[in-house]
Design an enzyme around this catalytic site. Structure first.
Site, PDB file in Angstrom:
ATOM      1  N   SER A  17       0.850  -1.197   0.000  1.00 10.40           N
ATOM      2  CA  SER A  17       0.000   0.000   0.000  1.00 10.40           C
ATOM      3  C   SER A  17       0.883   1.243   0.000  1.00 10.40           C
ATOM      4  O   SER A  17       2.105   1.159   0.130  1.00 10.40           O
ATOM      5  CB  SER A  17      -0.925   0.022   1.233  1.00 10.40           C
ATOM      6  OG  SER A  17      -0.163   0.133   2.424  1.00 10.40           O
ATOM      7  N   SER A 144      11.292  10.055   7.740  1.00  6.72           N
ATOM      8  CA  SER A 144      10.123  10.914   7.904  1.00  6.72           C
ATOM      9  C   SER A 144      10.588  12.296   8.323  1.00  6.72           C
ATOM     10  O   SER A 144      11.672  12.461   8.895  1.00  6.72           O
ATOM     11  CB  SER A 144       9.187  10.349   8.989  1.00  6.72           C
ATOM     12  OG  SER A 144       8.195  11.295   9.353  1.00  6.72           O
ATOM     13  N   TYR A 157       7.876   6.711  17.084  1.00  6.89           N
ATOM     14  CA  TYR A 157       8.063   6.870  15.640  1.00  6.89           C
ATOM     15  C   TYR A 157       9.191   7.847  15.343  1.00  6.89           C
ATOM     16  O   TYR A 157      10.090   7.567  14.538  1.00  6.89           O
ATOM     17  CB  TYR A 157       6.745   7.361  15.036  1.00  6.89           C
ATOM     18  CG  TYR A 157       6.750   7.518  13.537  1.00  6.89           C
ATOM     19  CD1 TYR A 157       6.789   6.408  12.704  1.00  6.89           C
ATOM     20  CD2 TYR A 157       6.666   8.779  12.948  1.00  6.89           C
ATOM     21  CE1 TYR A 157       6.760   6.547  11.326  1.00  6.89           C
ATOM     22  CE2 TYR A 157       6.633   8.926  11.578  1.00  6.89           C
ATOM     23  CZ  TYR A 157       6.678   7.813  10.770  1.00  6.89           C
ATOM     24  OH  TYR A 157       6.651   7.951   9.406  1.00  6.89           O
ATOM     25  N   LYS A 161      12.834   7.048  13.501  1.00  6.12           N
ATOM     26  CA  LYS A 161      13.217   7.735  12.273  1.00  6.12           C
ATOM     27  C   LYS A 161      14.496   8.556  12.466  1.00  6.12           C
ATOM     28  O   LYS A 161      15.316   8.662  11.550  1.00  6.12           O
ATOM     29  CB  LYS A 161      12.066   8.619  11.781  1.00  6.12           C
ATOM     30  CG  LYS A 161      10.806   7.840  11.421  1.00  6.12           C
ATOM     31  CD  LYS A 161      11.059   6.787  10.356  1.00  6.12           C
ATOM     32  CE  LYS A 161       9.775   6.128   9.898  1.00  6.12           C
ATOM     33  NZ  LYS A 161       9.991   5.136   8.813  1.00  6.12           N
ATOM     34  N   THR A 192      -1.430   8.309   2.610  1.00  2.00           N
ATOM     35  CA  THR A 192      -1.342   6.858   2.745  1.00  2.00           C
ATOM     36  C   THR A 192      -2.204   6.406   3.914  1.00  2.00           C
ATOM     37  O   THR A 192      -2.831   7.210   4.587  1.00  2.00           O
ATOM     38  CB  THR A 192       0.111   6.412   2.978  1.00  2.00           C
ATOM     39  OG1 THR A 192       0.511   6.808   4.307  1.00  2.00           O
ATOM     40  CG2 THR A 192       1.049   7.039   1.953  1.00  2.00           C
TER      41      THR A 192
END
Length: 267
Positions: A17, A144, A157, A161, A192
């Site tokens: 995806s 990111s 997160y 990253k 997304t």
């Protein structure tokens, strides 16, 4: 259509995806041979079939859950054996998080670190010696904007990253002499499903599309930029819209960046 990736074997993780799927279609249109990895075997096969229609020389699927760190070395061996070599490894798979630092369970932080940091590091360490032995190759990784400054509701997160930058910049410094090229992909807001599958404080799925995510660029736009960056062997490529300005503010005016970050609408 240019065929810039003709005769190139490209392994994409997180290919079922979003950015990974769109990148698979883009590379297919340019004649690449693809290896696609994600958890959803049925969806992967559908994407592989479409890649063949779009012009991929070959499109193989290698379903796997990257949270299973113990199986990663075996996975890398299978990927290499499929076509006898890999020219480009695109570490794209990842999971996000939506909870404050004080309320996030430590097992959620570990889960995010496993998938977003340790999995791409272990894949890279397994593939890297093979790439060096074959005379070179390229390793790309999706980080990111949250990997460039502290981001509210993203303690795990953002940490993962940030860590990717340290690892892959070191890799570039150490192995450039071996004809190993590193491309760090730094997306801002891309439309997304990452927010839908993001983990909340107790590990449950967030299940919502963030407003910021919904207003981002399309995965297809992102894939075009990423393909150009990989082809040109860029060291880093920022992907997104006006939100990327925060990266430049962080570099030039870190105190202002910190103040602005406190007011980011993180969901």
């Amino acid at each position: 259509m240019k065929h810039r990736f003709l005769n190139k074997v490209i392994w994409i993780t997180g290919a079922s995806s979003g950015i990974g799927e769109a990148a698979a279609y883009k590379f297919a249109q340019e004649g690449a041979t693809l290896i696609l990895t994600a958890r959803n075997a049925h969806k992967l096969q559908q994407i592989a079939d479409q890649c063949q229609v779009l012009g991929a020389a070959h499109a193989a699927t290698l379903p796997f859950d990257l949270s299973n760190l113990d199986g990663i070395n075996a996975l890398a061996g299978k990927a290499w054996q499929l076509f006898g070599h890999i020219d480009i490894l695109f570490n794209n798979a990842g999971i996000s998080q939506r909870s404050t630092t004080v309320e996030t369970d430590i097992h959620v932080i570990r889960q995010v670190m496993d998938i977003d940091f340790y999995a791409p590091v272990m894949l890279t360490k397994s593939i890297l010696p093979r790439m060096i032995a074959q005379g070179g190759g390229q390793i790309a990784v999706t980080t990111s904007i949250a990997g460039r400054f502290g981001f509210p509701m993203r303690c795990a997160y953002s940490s993962a990253k940030h860590a990717l930058y340290g690892f892959f910049e070191t890799l570039q410094a150490e192995n450039h002499k071996d004809n190993i090229h590193v491309t760090i992909i730094c997306p801002g807001r891309v439309r997304t499903e990452i927010s839908l599958h993001a983990l909340e404080k107790d590990g449950r799925e967030h299940g919502k599309m963030d407003a910021g995510q919904a207003s981002g660029i399309s995965p297809q736009q992102a894939a075009n930029t990423i393909a150009n960056a990989i082809y040109r062997q860029r060291l880093e490529m920022l992907v997104g819209g006006k939100e990327l300005l925060m990266i430049h503010i962080k570099r030039l005016l870190p105190a202002l960046c910190a103040r602005l970050a406190r007011h980011i609408k993180a969901t």
